[in-house]
Structure formats: C-alpha cells, structure tokens
Design a protein around this motif. Structure first.
Motif, PDB file in Angstrom:
ATOM      1  N   UNK A 181      -6.131  33.788  68.270  1.00  0.00           N
ATOM      2  CA  UNK A 181      -4.734  33.563  68.649  1.00  0.00           C
ATOM      3  C   UNK A 181      -4.560  32.177  69.272  1.00  0.00           C
ATOM      4  N   UNK A 182      -5.515  31.774  70.099  1.00  0.00           N
ATOM      5  CA  UNK A 182      -5.436  30.449  70.701  1.00  0.00           C
ATOM      6  C   UNK A 182      -5.651  29.349  69.660  1.00  0.00           C
ATOM      7  N   UNK A 183      -6.434  29.646  68.625  1.00  0.00           N
ATOM      8  CA  UNK A 183      -6.620  28.666  67.546  1.00  0.00           C
ATOM      9  C   UNK A 183      -5.301  28.422  66.819  1.00  0.00           C
ATOM     10  N   UNK A 184      -4.510  29.469  66.610  1.00  0.00           N
ATOM     11  CA  UNK A 184      -3.204  29.307  65.983  1.00  0.00           C
ATOM     12  C   UNK A 184      -2.298  28.450  66.858  1.00  0.00           C
ATOM     13  N   UNK A 190      -1.477  20.750  66.934  1.00  0.00           N
ATOM     14  CA  UNK A 190      -2.265  19.733  66.232  1.00  0.00           C
ATOM     15  C   UNK A 190      -2.206  19.979  64.719  1.00  0.00           C
ATOM     16  N   UNK A 191      -1.033  19.905  64.118  1.00  0.00           N
ATOM     17  CA  UNK A 191      -0.902  20.219  62.684  1.00  0.00           C
ATOM     18  C   UNK A 191      -1.750  19.300  61.817  1.00  0.00           C
ATOM     19  N   UNK A 192      -2.335  19.894  60.793  1.00  0.00           N
ATOM     20  CA  UNK A 192      -3.141  19.142  59.843  1.00  0.00           C
ATOM     21  C   UNK A 192      -4.567  18.885  60.278  1.00  0.00           C
ATOM     22  N   UNK A 193      -4.966  19.381  61.464  1.00  0.00           N
ATOM     23  CA  UNK A 193      -6.279  19.042  62.000  1.00  0.00           C
ATOM     24  C   UNK A 193      -7.288  20.189  61.918  1.00  0.00           C
ATOM     25  N   UNK A 245      -0.439  30.250  60.051  1.00  0.00           N
ATOM     26  CA  UNK A 245      -1.454  29.204  60.152  1.00  0.00           C
ATOM     27  C   UNK A 245      -1.483  28.261  58.954  1.00  0.00           C
ATOM     28  N   UNK A 246      -1.399  28.806  57.754  1.00  0.00           N
ATOM     29  CA  UNK A 246      -1.669  27.982  56.576  1.00  0.00           C
ATOM     30  C   UNK A 246      -0.780  26.743  56.443  1.00  0.00           C
ATOM     31  N   UNK A 247       0.508  26.794  56.751  1.00  0.00           N
ATOM     32  CA  UNK A 247       1.306  25.558  56.660  1.00  0.00           C
ATOM     33  C   UNK A 247       0.899  24.495  57.685  1.00  0.00           C
ATOM     34  N   UNK A 252      -1.380  20.655  54.673  1.00  0.00           N
ATOM     35  CA  UNK A 252      -0.343  21.695  54.775  1.00  0.00           C
ATOM     36  C   UNK A 252      -0.714  22.978  54.041  1.00  0.00           C
ATOM     37  N   UNK A 253      -2.015  23.245  53.919  1.00  0.00           N
ATOM     38  CA  UNK A 253      -2.456  24.464  53.255  1.00  0.00           C
ATOM     39  C   UNK A 253      -2.220  24.465  51.762  1.00  0.00           C
ATOM     40  N   UNK A 254      -1.906  23.302  51.190  1.00  0.00           N
ATOM     41  CA  UNK A 254      -1.712  23.213  49.730  1.00  0.00           C
ATOM     42  C   UNK A 254      -3.018  22.928  49.010  1.00  0.00           C
ATOM     43  N   UNK A 255      -4.049  22.623  49.758  1.00  0.00           N
ATOM     44  CA  UNK A 255      -5.398  22.446  49.236  1.00  0.00           C
ATOM     45  C   UNK A 255      -6.367  22.858  50.340  1.00  0.00           C
TER      46      UNK A 255
END
Length: 407
Positions: A181-184, A190-193, A245-247, A252-255
């Motif tokens: 949960x904390x990772x989310x 920190x998006x994309x990291x 999480x995926x976006x 952006x979770x597209x790869x």
C-alpha cells in the motif's frame, strides 16, 4: 509349454521396465558414477543472466573433469517450454531417451510435472550423498514447493526471498515504502519511477503474488487450489491496486521490462528508482559485476515478503538419468554451493546447513563477503508463504487479459 514360459518372462520384463526397473539407484552411488561417465546431460535452465550462465559453464567443466559428464545448458526463457517438451514426448509414447535430462524448476511447473507423472521416481533427491548437508530443519520449503509436497522428486538448489533495491544516492531511505500500500502511495508521488516485469515472467508474477498476499482478506485461501469463486473474491483488491498502480509506472504502464535483467538495467540507467528480485544478494552481485552503482542498497517490507526454494528435477524419460543424478548431487556440494553464494559469482543463497559442514567448508561460508548491499538474515523480515501453484496460473491469464502489452 516352453513358449508360454518365455512369453510370461517377456511380459514380466516389460512390466519391470514400465515400473522403472533398471533405472539408476542413488543409494548405490558407485554404480551411478560408473553409469554416468560418458553421458551428456541436457540441463534445461533459464538462460537470461550472464552470471548464472557463467556459473553453469564452470559446473560443466567440473563435472567433465571429475566424472566424465558433458553438461549442456539448454537456455530457456520460460521453464514451461521444457515441461511442454516432456509432456509431448509422453503423449507420443517416448518413455525412454527423452531430450530433457534435468530442469531448473519450482512452483507451478513442478506441480504440473508431478500431477502428470512426468518426474523420475520419488525419493531420489534424499538419497544423494550430499543430501546430508541440506538444511531440512531450518528451511521448510525444501520439502514443500508452493504448498505441494516434494516427496524427493526434486533436489534443492538455492533459496529465494523477495527483496527490494534502491539507489541510496538519489533516494532517502526514510522515504522508502514499507508495504504494498505504501508502494502505491510512493508511486503516486514519484510517477514513472517504478515498474515490474511483464507476466509470465517469474519475477513479475512474484510481485503480483506479494501484493495479493498482503491485500487478501484471508491469506489461508491462497494455500488451497484456486476456484472461480475464490479467485474473483480474493483477487479483487489486487486488481483494484493494479488499476491504480499501472498508469503510474515507467512508460505509464504501456510497456513493461521483459524480465529481471531488463528491470535491473532500468535502475542502472536511472530510469526507475526501485526494483526487486527473488535473491537477497542480487544487489551486491550486481555491484560486484559492475551492473549497478555501488550506492545501491536493499530493503524489505517489515511485515514480510515471499520466500521459496528453487530446485532441479529429472524427467521420467530422461536419457541420462545417472548423469543427471550426479549433476544434482554436485550442485548441492559444499564447494558448488559456496561458489554460488559468492556475490561476485552469482550470490544465490545456499540450501545447506552451514553447521553440518566440515570445519574447512564452514570457514569458507563464514568468510564469504556477501557485500554491503546484502541484508543480514535477521534483517530480511518474515517469510510469507507462496500461494498454491494454481493461483499463479490464473493470475498470469487474468493479468494478460487486463493489462497485456506487446514489448
């Protein structure tokens, strides 16, 4: 009358052959060694890491020098491919002279081979000469593979525990997540990291199982075979988590990275900040081999991460059963296990009980420098049980349906 007797004898011989009579008996080790000399062992094992491939090349050289065995590493990207090969041979009636002699295996693939009768006779693993050094008491997963009783059908090769890594030069340890949960929450800041390997990669599926184990309302349900009702109910929190999480992931979770080495390269290149592996020594090994910055360090979730043992197994129709037995025994020898645990070589934790070893071998393990990035055993936190293998199969299918992308 004589013709009838001969026919009965022939039938009896065929019956013994079908039951495996004539197969090498590891309790008669000198006979096994004699039969193994001159054999070629086709070892089907993951081939995606240079350090592991180099280790197997060393093992092959030792087996040739000591026992006259030629070891051929058949490099796999998915262990299921080797299982499918053995199954196809059984369907075709090829019950002898199979093309797979030894498989690096655990989890769902072991369960599948055991269920379909594709494994060499029960009990062989615990008759190997070096079995006496194995830590049966301290490592319960040596006799139970993802809840499935092993019954001596595979030999332990290494230990695994899910551990996370980060670069301490760019991240303050105080900000590290302490749970899924904390990772989310960290990913939102920190998006994309962050990212994880795309299933069916084993490491990627392990991340899904870690999150599932943390979020499921009743972890005990994961120890039982999955059914439609239990799967839908138990995984609802997981897929809600992944939807969020995926976006936020790398690209952006597209790869997704294809496997652990690809994810490790993202950390080395500074494209992500946190990665993970199923080996507590992996960060130190990466540093020792110049693959990661020397500022990389390890951490775990305080409430626990998944843990298991990985094994080698012999197919029921292996052409070189004696050679495979000698190979399996060599892989759990103190010498081979010590070399494997060295982060400069591989860094894979031993399955042996160091207390059972000779003073010389014990000293070798005690003197081993596991590296600054390797957590001490008492820092690794609780070991969470692996779910029943059927959960892994269903997770893979459902993940592909929901999030599958082409790399």
């Amino acid at each position: 009358m004589r013709r009838t007797v001969l026919t009965a004898a022939a039938l009896l011989a065929l019956t013994f052959q079908a039951l495996g009579a004539g197969s090498p008996d590891p309790s008669k080790w000198q006979d096994v060694l004699a039969e193994a000399r001159g054999e070629t062992v086709y070892f089907n094992a993951w081939g995606g890491a240079e350090n592991i491939n180099a280790y197997l090349e060393w093992a092959g050289g030792e087996l040739q020098k000591r026992y006259g065995i030629r070891l051929v590493h058949v490099k796999l990207d998915d262990t299921a491919n080797a299982v499918a090969k053995v199954l196809a041979e059984k369907a075709a009636g090829r019950d002898e002279s199979g093309t797979v002699d030894l498989i690096w295996i655990n989890g769902e693939n072991f369960a599948s081979m055991k269920r379909q009768g594709l494994l060499f006779s029960p009990g062989w693993a615990e008759k190997l000469p070096n079995w006496k050094f194995v830590d049966v008491d301290g490592k319960p997963t040596i006799r139970t593979d993802f809840t499935v009783p092993i019954e001596g059908l595979e030999s332990p090769w290494g230990m695994a525990k899910l551990v996370f890594f980060y670069d301490s030069a760019s991240i303050d340890a105080a900000t590290l997540p302490k749970s899924a949960k904390e990772l989310l929450a960290w990913a939102k800041s920190n998006p994309g990291r962050f990212s994880y390997p795309q299933p069916p990669d084993f490491t990627g599926l392990s991340f899904l199982k870690q999150v599932l184990t943390e979020l499921v309302s009743d972890p005990a349900v994961l120890q039982q075979p999955v059914d439609d009702t239990s799967f839908e109910t138990a995984t609802a929190p997981l897929f809600a988590y992944l939807n969020a999480l995926n976006p936020l992931l790398w690209r952006s979770g597209k790869a997704f990275p294809q496997n652990y080495p690809a994810m490790k390269q993202l950390l080395a290149d500074g494209e992500v900040d946190i990665i993970f592996a199923f080996n507590p020594s992996e960060a130190s090994s990466g540093i020792a081999n110049g693959e990661l910055p020397d500022t990389v360090r390890s951490f775990v979730f305080p409430r626990g991460t998944l843990a298991n043992t990985h094994f080698v197994a012999i197919p029921y129709n292996a052409a070189a059963k004696a050679g495979a037995l000698v190979t399996a025994d060599f892989l759990i020898s103190p010498e081979a296990q010590l070399r494997k645990q060295d982060p400069k070589i591989w860094g894979d934790p031993t399955v042996l009980a160091v207390s059972k070893l000779s003073p010389e071998d014990k000293a070798g393990f005690e003197a081993l420098d596991l590296g600054a990035a390797t957590l001490k055993p008492d820092e690794l936190g609780p070991a969470l049980n692996e779910p029943h293998p059927s959960w892994m199969e269903r997770l893979e299918v459902e993940w592909k349906r929901r999030y599958g992308v082409a790399n």
